[in-house]
Motif scaffolding. Structure first.
Motif, PDB file in Angstrom:
ATOM      1  N   PRO A 186      -4.264  -7.836   2.444  1.00 11.99           N
ATOM      2  CA  PRO A 186      -2.924  -7.521   1.926  1.00 11.99           C
ATOM      3  C   PRO A 186      -2.684  -8.027   0.511  1.00 11.99           C
ATOM      4  O   PRO A 186      -1.831  -7.507  -0.210  1.00 11.99           O
ATOM      5  N   MET A 187      -3.447  -9.038   0.066  1.00 15.63           N
ATOM      6  CA  MET A 187      -3.260  -9.554  -1.293  1.00 15.63           C
ATOM      7  C   MET A 187      -3.833  -8.601  -2.323  1.00 15.63           C
ATOM      8  O   MET A 187      -3.475  -8.655  -3.498  1.00 15.63           O
ATOM      9  N   LEU A 188      -4.756  -7.746  -1.926  1.00 16.63           N
ATOM     10  CA  LEU A 188      -5.490  -6.938  -2.889  1.00 16.63           C
ATOM     11  C   LEU A 188      -4.841  -5.586  -3.152  1.00 16.63           C
ATOM     12  O   LEU A 188      -5.387  -4.761  -3.853  1.00 16.63           O
ATOM     13  N   THR A 189      -3.695  -5.345  -2.553  1.00 18.23           N
ATOM     14  CA  THR A 189      -3.107  -4.030  -2.741  1.00 18.23           C
ATOM     15  C   THR A 189      -1.627  -4.186  -3.090  1.00 18.23           C
ATOM     16  O   THR A 189      -1.001  -5.186  -2.761  1.00 18.23           O
ATOM     17  N   HIS A 190      -1.094  -3.142  -3.773  1.00 24.78           N
ATOM     18  CA  HIS A 190       0.323  -3.185  -4.100  1.00 24.78           C
ATOM     19  C   HIS A 190       1.170  -2.648  -2.954  1.00 24.78           C
ATOM     20  O   HIS A 190       2.379  -2.745  -2.972  1.00 24.78           O
ATOM     21  N   HIS A 191       0.505  -2.078  -1.952  1.00 22.56           N
ATOM     22  CA  HIS A 191       1.271  -1.586  -0.804  1.00 22.56           C
ATOM     23  C   HIS A 191       1.786  -2.766   0.014  1.00 22.56           C
ATOM     24  O   HIS A 191       1.152  -3.808   0.080  1.00 22.56           O
ATOM     25  N   THR A 192       2.959  -2.577   0.620  1.00 21.77           N
ATOM     26  CA  THR A 192       3.447  -3.586   1.548  1.00 21.77           C
ATOM     27  C   THR A 192       3.682  -2.907   2.891  1.00 21.77           C
ATOM     28  O   THR A 192       3.711  -1.691   2.976  1.00 21.77           O
ATOM     29  N   TYR A 193       3.842  -3.748   3.914  1.00 24.18           N
ATOM     30  CA  TYR A 193       3.978  -3.144   5.241  1.00 24.18           C
ATOM     31  C   TYR A 193       5.353  -2.533   5.463  1.00 24.18           C
ATOM     32  O   TYR A 193       5.568  -1.810   6.412  1.00 24.18           O
TER      33      TYR A 193
ATOM     34  N   GLY B 116      -4.164   6.749   5.221  1.00 26.53           N
ATOM     35  CA  GLY B 116      -3.024   7.640   5.310  1.00 26.53           C
ATOM     36  C   GLY B 116      -1.718   6.862   5.398  1.00 26.53           C
ATOM     37  O   GLY B 116      -1.688   5.634   5.233  1.00 26.53           O
ATOM     38  N   THR B 117      -0.632   7.598   5.652  1.00 28.56           N
ATOM     39  CA  THR B 117       0.670   6.949   5.789  1.00 28.56           C
ATOM     40  C   THR B 117       1.277   7.332   7.128  1.00 28.56           C
ATOM     41  O   THR B 117       0.867   8.299   7.759  1.00 28.56           O
ATOM     42  N   ASP B 118       2.265   6.533   7.519  1.00 28.28           N
ATOM     43  CA  ASP B 118       2.901   6.830   8.803  1.00 28.28           C
ATOM     44  C   ASP B 118       4.136   7.697   8.607  1.00 28.28           C
ATOM     45  O   ASP B 118       4.381   8.202   7.511  1.00 28.28           O
ATOM     46  N   SER B 119       4.948   7.860   9.631  1.00 27.63           N
ATOM     47  CA  SER B 119       6.066   8.808   9.577  1.00 27.63           C
ATOM     48  C   SER B 119       7.146   8.377   8.606  1.00 27.63           C
ATOM     49  O   SER B 119       8.028   9.156   8.268  1.00 27.63           O
ATOM     50  N   LEU B 120       7.099   7.112   8.152  1.00 31.72           N
ATOM     51  CA  LEU B 120       8.073   6.670   7.151  1.00 31.72           C
ATOM     52  C   LEU B 120       7.406   6.488   5.793  1.00 31.72           C
ATOM     53  O   LEU B 120       7.971   5.888   4.888  1.00 31.72           O
ATOM     54  N   GLY B 121       6.206   6.974   5.671  1.00 35.18           N
ATOM     55  CA  GLY B 121       5.522   6.912   4.389  1.00 35.18           C
ATOM     56  C   GLY B 121       4.971   5.536   4.056  1.00 35.18           C
ATOM     57  O   GLY B 121       4.729   5.213   2.905  1.00 35.18           O
ATOM     58  N   ARG B 122       4.781   4.684   5.075  1.00 35.80           N
ATOM     59  CA  ARG B 122       4.215   3.366   4.816  1.00 35.80           C
ATOM     60  C   ARG B 122       2.692   3.428   4.940  1.00 35.80           C
ATOM     61  O   ARG B 122       2.160   4.212   5.729  1.00 35.80           O
ATOM     62  N   ASP B 123       2.034   2.592   4.151  1.00 35.20           N
ATOM     63  CA  ASP B 123       0.578   2.618   4.126  1.00 35.20           C
ATOM     64  C   ASP B 123       0.014   2.097   5.450  1.00 35.20           C
ATOM     65  O   ASP B 123       0.296   0.961   5.848  1.00 35.20           O
TER      66      ASP B 123
END
Lengths: 395, 332
Positions: free
Chosen positions: A65-72, A177-184
């Motif tokens: 999780p530290m290596l990406t700009h995506h958050t949960y 991919g992403t989920d139904s709310l567009g989260r990574d």
């Protein structure tokens, strides 16, 4: 019938010169117990692969999780339900640079991507022809239609001919991919791994510190101490875990904390039973009697003699209990008792994926794979450890 | 065997009086009618300083229980174990600690008596460590010294028990037992698990150690020929009681208890002509259960001399000759 002549060179018949040294040398190289265990472990390929997988999982859960700009928790509804792999089409308008798009067959939307598979954004339809069940997109002078009159939806050009794809691309923006709310999904997966590994860690700790010592003391002292302690274990073992977690949630609000406490307070009973059984048989060994004649304290006998000799069954039980703890957490989360949104665990990811199973089956793949691979890895590792720790299996 | 005469004096190292060890084997539903296995049931014994006292008897006669009670692995049910001015039978575990180092034990099974997870150095240093003697370095030096004493060498210190043969393991067990310079060493079937050739080596080593260190041995075995070789005096046990105790030669030349005679008759004879002769002393039947003991003399069910008197009255251990005690109504 032909005669077969086998000629053996004369020198092959001379007796082997057996050096006096060689005749005496029958011993295997001297190995300490743990060297021996390591060697046997190393030869067990599935167990080593499992160990590698678990180490990789731990590293990924900590550092991933530290290596990406995506958050949960970051949502992007425009980019929801994107698959990890998609078929890319090229739109080549004569008056503009070529554009790459892919069609999300679940929601009939067209997304613009870079040639390498990076997602650039959602493309707005120029017009929606509801009669013909087509969405019409225009790129410069080129026209592309999403035809969903027949499922699965296809991409056709203005004349109704299917557009040739330029092949499959891996989603470079959201690897899973992403989920139904567009989260990574990948990041949520890694947070799920954190939760699962936390549960595994707690289970291991309580097994190790409560289970081993509780069972050790009950088995070592025996008699009435054993009777009372084991009745307590039986009472604890009869509590249904689900009910227990629900009751805990009333007090603690947080589902995850409840699960941790529930697992922490009841999950050591199997270990206690196994260690007790081992103790009962080991405490009558002569080496324990020898230690007693030297005046060794109970603590010393337990920690220096009995527990080290129980280490094999302890480690094996541990590697079998850890996956079951992970599974319990996933199950609790799946039925809605676990972590609360937006936090993700493998169980909640599975539950969410099941909702969209018909349109996006791939969403179920990743949490399901994570759970089953982790189960496999721990089980293989446990089997491997059991074999490696048993000196009778020495070759 | 010639022991130094001054060792022959009658200074008693351990005086055992009416020692009993009963194990409860069953109890009724509410604990009524408990049954007891009387493994050791009233043993009187003096162990003299510097001697080797052999103790023989059939399997299940309570030899090992007696040994383990003397060393306080079991708490005695009743009786006195006088040792160095203290009554070990009454002491609590923590008061026992200073006496622990003076009594050590060599166990029967050299595979079970050494913890397989510890190397030889740690195994032999353990009694020193528990007694708080020396530091890590001096203990290692002592371990090397002890390994030389028992005929191993210091290269063996870093090895593990499973790398040794039975005889070598027993030597490690002996090194551990003598590490604290004990006064009394109890050898509980210490050589029974070894090959005959190794037995002789180990017995000779035990004798040498006795001379060098002034040890006293209680040597428990069912091997009658070996006990004759090593012991100064021999006691014979039957069903938890001592039935005869006598100096080595007296016992073999003039056994007074019918049980002792039967035991000696059971030694295989190498001469087939001799062996075929009908032997009066051969025992009949099985050893009775130590839970339901016969009344009176325990041996009467198998004794050729038994009479009504034996069923009514239990014979006492009487001194019939110099140092020769027998518990039989008809011994003379």
């Amino acid at each position: 019938m032909t005669d077969i002549h086998v000629t053996v060179p004369k020198e092959k018949w001379t007796p082997v010169d057996r050096g006096a040294q060689d005749a005496e040398f029958i011993a295997a190289p001297s190995l300490t117990y743990w060297q021996d265990v390591r060697q046997r472990m190393w030869r067990n390929k599935p167990a080593m692969a499992s160990l590698a997988f678990i180490i990789l999982l731990i590293l990924a859960a900590i550092f991933g999780p530290m290596l990406t700009h995506h958050t949960y928790y970051d949502q992007d509804l425009k980019l929801s339900n994107i698959p990890p792999i998609f078929e890319v089409y090229k739109a080549e308008p004569a008056d503009a640079p070529a554009q790459y798009v892919f069609l999300n067959s679940g929601n009939f939307k067209l997304y613009e991507v870079a040639e390498n598979g990076e997602i650039l954004g959602l493309v707005r339809a120029k017009r929606k022809d509801l009669m013909k069940k087509q969405h019409i997109y225009v790129f410069g002078d080129a026209e592309v239609r999403v035809d969903y009159s027949q499922l699965p939806a296809t991409l056709v050009d203005g004349d109704g001919n299917a557009v040739e794809s330029i092949g499959y691309r891996w989603n470079q923006t959201n690897w899973f991919g992403t989920d139904s709310l567009g989260r990574d999904v990948l990041v949520r997966q890694l947070y799920g791994a954190r939760i699962s590994l936390t549960v595994a860690f707690v289970a291991a700790m309580v097994n190790f510190f409560i289970g081993v010592f509780y069972g050790g003391i009950a088995g070592y002292f025996g008699g009435n101490v054993d009777n009372v302690m084991m009745r307590i274990v039986e009472i604890i073992a009869t509590i249904p875990l689900t009910l227990y977690v629900i009751l805990m949630m009333v007090v603690f609000q947080s589902g995850f904390l409840s699960i941790i406490i529930a697992i922490g307070s009841v999950f050591w009973v199997d270990m206690a039973r196994i260690v007790r059984g081992q103790m009962l048989s080991l405490k009558n060994q002569d080496y324990v009697a020898a230690a007693k004649t030297m005046g060794a304290s109970t603590k010393r006998i337990l920690t220096r003699h009995l527990l080290p000799n129980t280490m094999g069954p302890i480690l094996v039980t541990l590697t079998l209990l850890i996956p079951s703890a992970i599974f319990i957490e996933s199950f609790m989360s799946f039925i809605g008792l676990g972590v609360s949104v937006p936090m993700a665990s493998w169980g909640t990811l599975t539950a969410e994926a099941v909702e969209t199973l018909r349109a996006y089956p791939h969403q179920l793949f990743f949490p399901a794979a994570a759970i089953s691979l982790t189960m496999f890895a721990f089980n293989f590792l446990g089997d491997g450890l059991r074999d490696a720790l048993d000196p009778r299996l020495r070759k | 065997m010639d022991k130094q005469p001054h060792m022959r004096d009658d200074e008693v190292l351990m005086r055992v009086r009416d020692l009993k060890k009963h194990f409860q084997v069953s109890a009724g539903f509410f604990g009524q009618n408990p049954k007891f296995l009387k493994a050791v049931d009233g043993v009187d014994l003096d162990i003299r300083r510097g001697e080797t006292l052999g103790l023989v008897g059939e399997s299940g006669c309570g030899k090992s229980t007696l040994a383990r009670t003397l060393i306080r692995l079991y708490s005695p049910t009743d009786g006195v174990i006088e040792f160095n001015g203290a009554d070990l039978a009454k002491l609590k575990e923590k008061d026992l600690a200073p006496h622990r180092r003076d009594i050590q034990m060599i166990f029967q099974d050299p595979y079970a008596s050494l913890n397989g997870r510890m190397n030889v150095r740690d195994l032999i240093a353990e009694p020193l460590e528990i007694a708080g003697i020396g530091n890590d370095k001096s203990r290692t030096a002592r371990v090397h010294e002890l390994l030389e004493v028992v005929g191993l060498n210091k290269d063996h210190a870093n090895r593990f028990p499973h790398e040794f043969s039975g005889g070598q393991r027993q030597r490690i067990g002996i090194a551990r037992a003598i590490a604290l310079n004990p006064q009394l060493v109890i050898c509980d079937e210490a050589i029974s698990a070894l090959d005959v050739s190794i037995q002789a080596q180990v017995v000779n080593m035990l004798e040498d150690l006795q001379k060098e260190l002034g040890l006293t041995y209680l040597f428990i075995t069912h091997d009658l020929s070996m006990v004759k070789h090593i012991s100064d005096r021999i006691g014979v046990m039957y069903l938890g009681k001592l039935v005869e105790i006598a100096p080595n030669n007296a016992l073999y030349d003039d056994p007074k208890h019918p049980y002792t005679r039967a035991l000696l008759a059971s030694i295989p004879i190498a001469d087939p002509v001799e062996a075929r002769k009908d032997n009066q002393d051969q025992m009949q039947g099985e050893i009775p259960s130590p839970i339901d003991m016969p009344s009176g003399c325990r041996f009467r069910t198998r004794c050729p001399l038994a009479t009504d008197l034996c069923a009514e009255q239990e014979p006492e251990l009487k001194e019939l000759a110099d140092n020769h005690k027998v518990a039989c109504h008809y011994a003379e």
